[in-house]
Design an enzyme around this catalytic site. Sequence first.
Site, mmCIF file in Angstrom:
data_model
loop_
_atom_site.group_PDB
_atom_site.id
_atom_site.type_symbol
_atom_site.label_atom_id
_atom_site.label_comp_id
_atom_site.label_asym_id
_atom_site.label_seq_id
_atom_site.Cartn_x
_atom_site.Cartn_y
_atom_site.Cartn_z
ATOM 1 N N LYS A 123 34.816 38.940 55.437
ATOM 2 C CA LYS A 123 36.172 38.389 55.565
ATOM 3 C C LYS A 123 37.171 39.545 55.489
ATOM 4 C CE LYS A 123 38.029 37.159 51.793
ATOM 5 N NZ LYS A 123 39.087 38.221 51.738
ATOM 6 N N ASP A 169 37.820 32.746 47.116
ATOM 7 C CA ASP A 169 37.642 33.064 48.531
ATOM 8 C C ASP A 169 36.537 32.255 49.201
ATOM 9 O OD1 ASP A 169 39.676 34.887 48.752
ATOM 10 O OD2 ASP A 169 38.408 36.655 48.497
#
Length: 291
Positions: A11, A139
Amino acid sequence: MPILVTRAPAKINLTLHVLGRRAGDGYHELESLVAFTGAGDTLSLTPGADLALTVSGPTAGPAGPLDDNLVIRAARHLAARRPGLRLGAFHLVKRLPVAAGIGGGSSDAAAALRLLGRSNGLDPADPVLLEAARATGADVPVCLDPRARMMRGAGETLGPVLDMAPLPAVLINPGVPVETAPVFRALGLAAGQRHRPEPHPAIPDGADGAAVLSLIRPARNDLEAPARGLAPVIDATLRALAAQAGCRLARMSGSGATVFGLFADRRSAVLAARHIRADHPGWWVKPTLLR
């Protein structure tokens, strides 16, 4: 049932605005444009009654105790919310650097939830998967469906998928782990304090690469300055990227120490990665597409 396999892509925070620190729970309130890469870990699941995890790969060593791995924690959170859930043995091939600001562990956890969902016939949109993701880490929710979107709050609020054009990029990690908590502490915000609440640029769906770049260029990563204070090598990686032909923007991802450079085209990114590897053979360097 056959072995199930999925990727756990890195990410990248193309932007990361810290709006302030919430008074109630003390979490930092963020706005971040997130994209995902072609680079990542691989997770497999052999369905069965017992929960287990093995880890291999070039960065398996720093992955930490297996019983506290986010893959195991995610599986336990899902099992607690879905009685009778069939578990199994996971095997993680770890390629991403650890404590690197690219959500490697969070993406692994989200991959575990996707595999358990497939093994148990859960709809990918089943709210229990998102509940387990939120319980596992800030996250993890955005990594459940790894496509570009805005992430807000402490990671619990997700915007719609953005059909952005792929962005040619180079990722660099200098091999120095940077833990997230000290970076946020170095930002120095007290509970209830506001930081820089200017609105994040709106990213339209279907934006091409030039439009995305023009919109995010004046944006920022508010964790970059404190992270650079804790790990000065980040400065060297940013300079190495900015010096490459075709680099349009160099910025840090997450809480560091990984940085990314956006390039004019894939060829420029590949050539830049080759040059940086030659100059810094100890760095982790990956040309990729962000999408």
